[in-house]
Scaffold this motif. Sequence first.
Motif, mmCIF file in Angstrom:
data_model
loop_
_atom_site.group_PDB
_atom_site.id
_atom_site.type_symbol
_atom_site.label_atom_id
_atom_site.label_comp_id
_atom_site.label_asym_id
_atom_site.label_seq_id
_atom_site.Cartn_x
_atom_site.Cartn_y
_atom_site.Cartn_z
ATOM 1 N N LYS A 197 0.832 -1.210 0.000
ATOM 2 C CA LYS A 197 0.000 0.000 0.000
ATOM 3 C C LYS A 197 0.869 1.263 0.000
ATOM 4 C CE LYS A 197 -4.295 -1.672 2.091
ATOM 5 N NZ LYS A 197 -5.201 -1.059 1.114
ATOM 6 N N ARG A 232 2.675 1.621 -3.442
ATOM 7 C CA ARG A 232 1.837 2.134 -4.545
ATOM 8 C C ARG A 232 1.817 3.665 -4.543
ATOM 9 N NH1 ARG A 232 -2.875 2.984 -7.260
ATOM 10 N NH2 ARG A 232 -3.235 1.522 -8.969
ATOM 11 N N ALA A 248 0.867 -4.569 -6.467
ATOM 12 C CA ALA A 248 0.347 -3.201 -6.285
ATOM 13 C C ALA A 248 0.854 -2.260 -7.367
ATOM 14 C CB ALA A 248 0.729 -2.672 -4.898
#
Length: 980
Positions: free
Chosen positions: A117, A120, A159
């Motif tokens: 996360k 990204r 991602a």
Amino acid sequence: MDLDLPPTQEILLHTLKRASSQDAEILKPAEAQLREWEIQPGFYTALFNIISIHHLDVNVRFIAVVYLKNGIDRYWRWNAENAISANEKNYIKQGLISSFDEPLNQIATQRAVLVSKIARIDCPREWSELLPSLLQAVLNTQSLVQHRAILTLYYVVKAISSKRLSGDRRIFQDFTVNVFNFILDLWNTFSDLFTSNIFQNGEVEVGISNLEKALLTLKILRKLAVFGFYKPHENQHCMNFLKMIFEKAKVTLECRKQLRGKGLYILELCEKYISHLTKVLISLLDIHPISFIHLIQQSLEFTMYYLFTNEGSQFLYERFTIHCFNIIKGIVLCDEYKPSRVSQSNKMPDALRASDIKLSFFQPAILTEICKRLVTHYFVLTQDELDTWDADPESFANDEIGDSWKYSLRPSMETVFVTIFHEFRGVLAPVLVDLIRESSGLVPPEDMQGILKKDAVYNAVSLAAFDLYEEVDFNQWFANTLLEELKIKHNNYRILRRRVSALIGRWTGIKLSSDLRPALYQCVIHLLQTDEDMAVRLAASSTLKLAIDDFEFNAEQFKDFLEPAFSLLFQLLKEVTECETKMHVLCVMSMMVQRVGYTIRPHSSALVKYLPLLWKESEEHNMLGCAIVCTLVHLVKALGEVVPELMPFLVPIIHLGTDTKQMPIVYLLEDSLELWLAVLENSPSMTNEMIQLYDNMPNLLDYSTETVNLCMSVSIAHVLLAPELVLKSHGLRIMTICDTIASDLKNEEIMMLLRLVDIYIRVCPGLGTETVYPILPRLFQGIYKQEKYPMVMSMYLTIFSRVLLSSHTIFSQVLNNLASLYNETVETTMGKIMDVWLFRMPIASQTEQRKIMGLALSYILTTQSRPVLERFGKIMIQILETLNDITKTDETGVSSDSLVLSEGRSPSYFHDEGDSYETDHVQRKKQLILIDPVHTIVLKDYFQSQILVLKNQLGPSQYEQLIGLMDSDTMSQLKEYVSF
């Protein structure tokens, strides 16, 4: 790491423990406290520290991970409100890549997701050290560290590969080029270690460790190969990897046979690994079909071997089988490989090459073998399926109806059959006709294998129905064979009764004579009997739905079968227990109600009483709730009235489905609005419950533009039902919101809004005009700015004219406000509006609209307005053209206003919707005609009276001067209608 937590961390740890409690009284205050801390500096650092302490309770650590993930989503970006500070972000990032020794899989996975996360958002510009650190950790000699690093790398690659901006894609492609060989070598190493371990009967734990790493590196390679290369076939290393898949799959399938008795986990992991190998091929075919051309031949040979040879089929398991079928389907259906592209082969040589590979592979002998094996082997019901049928016939029937071909075995092989049959119909149609001929005789009830084989053939004929249109005389087959098979009541024959029912339903809309439809209905009623097998009854209900949903359905022909069919469906509805099954049966009943209309009335009372009970059962099943509401819509329309037993049930349902504060609105809104409209249209008068229901409308209009048209229709129905009550209670607020949302609406929705405004004025001209005041400035501006869309402009001018006729005071107020807005005199503004009005009036396509404008022009002549008198000649032309349009001369030579209600005419003359049954709503719309100036005032007479008033106002001299502004031709034509 120091395990002595600082005081703030101790408090946080205590709160997390409380948040993991199953007691709501402990849980909710803890969650509230955590929400308060979300924006506090240091909160996420403290969470990360707790996650990193391995000996803490796993539930506490897991909740900490969840809150940290949520925090990244909400507060990680630098421009987010209450964004996490740079120092805190750096601390967390450094901590995440400094340790890969998490012992628990579930926490390790969540840590990997955390890294992905952040990656990204930050990678590579704000976190350049991430990927080098991961690649370094992947080389660690400690098995656990290496596994966690590979796991993290997979989630990071997943991602980053999902980013679609061109700059991000270029960065990912550069990364792919740099690491592809490194990951490929790792994958080769781990996969070889796994297979050698299994073949040498090594330790299971070692095999699991290597296989887990092989699967993770394979997942990474899939993302790199599919998203990391602009044209994968132009990269030699990528193509080497793709071509290795076939051999790796073959070897691993051999390994799988050696794993029996070594534990369920390693067997499932091995199956997952093999499935992912085929998933690489499916992904490449889907996203890079041109690159896949280099693999078509191998893919077809590979799948053909395992699916359609005795040697290969011993290695099959369900997920692998599904993927193999999907590969074949993808190749056959791929647009880039279609023969139609070959005609453009000079421009598209790849299409020609792909088509040649397909055609050379799918020789008649191979196609025949595929077809026969699909029908005689794969289509045959298995013992597991028969056991499911016996144990849970509803689940069996639902499985047949629902699952996607991508994930379920039977739909996957059936779609492959349909795809190949359609593509190579010329070769395969004779093969299937031969199979039909071979199974044409009646099978003895005790011959289960014969029944199953015939069931499979019938299934194939059903699936290929459209392509067998010219090959099969279905009418003769139905009458001579299928009807006879349906009469055999032996338990084994339930298999054929179910399949024959489905077969008939499929062919009904393709090639079934209308003369045979009564026999079809009789069959369905026979199969719906309560002593019949449940799966057969459900199949019969589907057949009935197809029959009555057909274009050639004749309600009169079905009349004698309506009562037994509806009663048996209702009995079936009460007996089934699965939500999906109830929804299916209810859908059939709803379709029947819709198609037969008011003739359902004598048979509907039982359903009316049962639906409230079913609604209670649907509280946890949103789609069943939708089906119930949809059925109620058709039922209310068919009954032509809201029966007393239903009203207490309907209002709460409509309220629930249209209350923006309630969650069910997400599922029920559109159907609930349809039901609301049906109830209003079939109600003779307004009730307190319905006027209270309208309290939901203001919020609904502001809720979504997707349902604006329905909301407008409901609002029109409300105001027609109780004009003064609705205008006084809700009208002003509705118009205010309409003005607010108007700028977001499309032309079609604007038209519905304008129809509502028009109705407001027509039902109560004085009160209605006052009520629509909030939106009038927008309408007047639309005329002033010369709205380009003709239908919208016509409605603007229509409403403008009605306002002028209904309340000159309000008209003047809006005009004064418009003049102030543009810093003009009222006369200047009025002049500009008059110019647009006179220029655009001819675009109005409806004579009713032109007449109301003609009446308004006649009215405005006597307002002593200078802009009006200056345009006297043009006004006369438009009034003349309107008179020409609406004046009709009968056989005796007498002229009349064709839009005026006269002796012998009813409102139906001007409003005939062609329905065999008129709703109360339609009758109310017709009653509007009785008070509409368009239908009550003779334009010629009114124009004449206005001319006389104007003459008296101006005096002879000025009047003659004004008349002189008209050209002689217009003057002479007008004298045919009025005298000057």
